[in-house]
Design a protein around this motif. Sequence first.
Motif, PDB file in Angstrom:
ATOM      1  N   LYS A   1       0.876  -1.168   0.000  1.00  0.00           N
ATOM      2  CA  LYS A   1       0.000   0.000   0.000  1.00  0.00           C
ATOM      3  C   LYS A   1       0.912   1.217   0.000  1.00  0.00           C
ATOM      4  O   LYS A   1       1.852   1.303   0.791  1.00  0.00           O
ATOM      5  N   ILE A   2       0.653   2.163  -0.892  1.00  0.00           N
ATOM      6  CA  ILE A   2       1.459   3.366  -0.992  1.00  0.00           C
ATOM      7  C   ILE A   2       0.581   4.557  -0.642  1.00  0.00           C
ATOM      8  O   ILE A   2      -0.482   4.745  -1.238  1.00  0.00           O
ATOM      9  N   GLN A   3       1.013   5.335   0.340  1.00  0.00           N
ATOM     10  CA  GLN A   3       0.266   6.518   0.754  1.00  0.00           C
ATOM     11  C   GLN A   3       1.086   7.754   0.440  1.00  0.00           C
ATOM     12  O   GLN A   3       2.262   7.834   0.829  1.00  0.00           O
ATOM     13  N   ALA A   4       0.481   8.698  -0.272  1.00  0.00           N
ATOM     14  CA  ALA A   4       1.136   9.958  -0.609  1.00  0.00           C
ATOM     15  C   ALA A   4       0.060  10.974  -0.961  1.00  0.00           C
ATOM     16  O   ALA A   4      -1.067  10.610  -1.275  1.00  0.00           O
ATOM     17  N   ASP A   5       0.424  12.228  -0.930  1.00  0.00           N
ATOM     18  CA  ASP A   5      -0.488  13.299  -1.301  1.00  0.00           C
ATOM     19  C   ASP A   5      -0.754  13.209  -2.803  1.00  0.00           C
ATOM     20  O   ASP A   5       0.131  13.480  -3.616  1.00  0.00           O
ATOM     21  N   ARG A   6      -1.965  12.826  -3.185  1.00  0.00           N
ATOM     22  CA  ARG A   6      -2.310  12.621  -4.604  1.00  0.00           C
ATOM     23  C   ARG A   6      -2.162  13.886  -5.436  1.00  0.00           C
ATOM     24  O   ARG A   6      -1.956  13.825  -6.643  1.00  0.00           O
ATOM     25  N   ALA A   7      -2.256  15.035  -4.791  1.00  0.00           N
ATOM     26  CA  ALA A   7      -2.122  16.291  -5.522  1.00  0.00           C
ATOM     27  C   ALA A   7      -0.669  16.595  -5.889  1.00  0.00           C
ATOM     28  O   ALA A   7      -0.407  17.365  -6.795  1.00  0.00           O
ATOM     29  N   LYS A   8       0.272  15.951  -5.183  1.00  0.00           N
ATOM     30  CA  LYS A   8       1.688  16.264  -5.393  1.00  0.00           C
ATOM     31  C   LYS A   8       2.524  15.090  -5.881  1.00  0.00           C
ATOM     32  O   LYS A   8       3.596  15.292  -6.439  1.00  0.00           O
ATOM     33  N   VAL A   9       2.057  13.866  -5.644  1.00  0.00           N
ATOM     34  CA  VAL A   9       2.849  12.677  -5.981  1.00  0.00           C
ATOM     35  C   VAL A   9       2.036  11.766  -6.892  1.00  0.00           C
ATOM     36  O   VAL A   9       0.902  11.417  -6.575  1.00  0.00           O
TER      37      VAL A   9
END
Length: 69
Positions: free
Chosen positions: A41-49
């Motif tokens: 599972k990869i969590q990151a800010d969808r707006a930036k990554v």
Amino acid sequence: MKNLNGLVLARKAGEDIVIYAGGEEIIVRVVDMDRGKVRIKIQADRAKVRILRREVLDEMLGGENRESA
């Protein structure tokens, strides 16, 4: 090809790896391991990554991003 660094880590299910780049935190969690496959599972800010599978990126770039064997 860009100069890329690599790191090999051993993780158990439920453990995280944190990637901090350009002020952004990306969390990679091992969700499950079964018969030679690892679910992550990869969590990151969808707006930036933007997160893509390698084959999707290669297709988008016309194969330019493939590593030499």
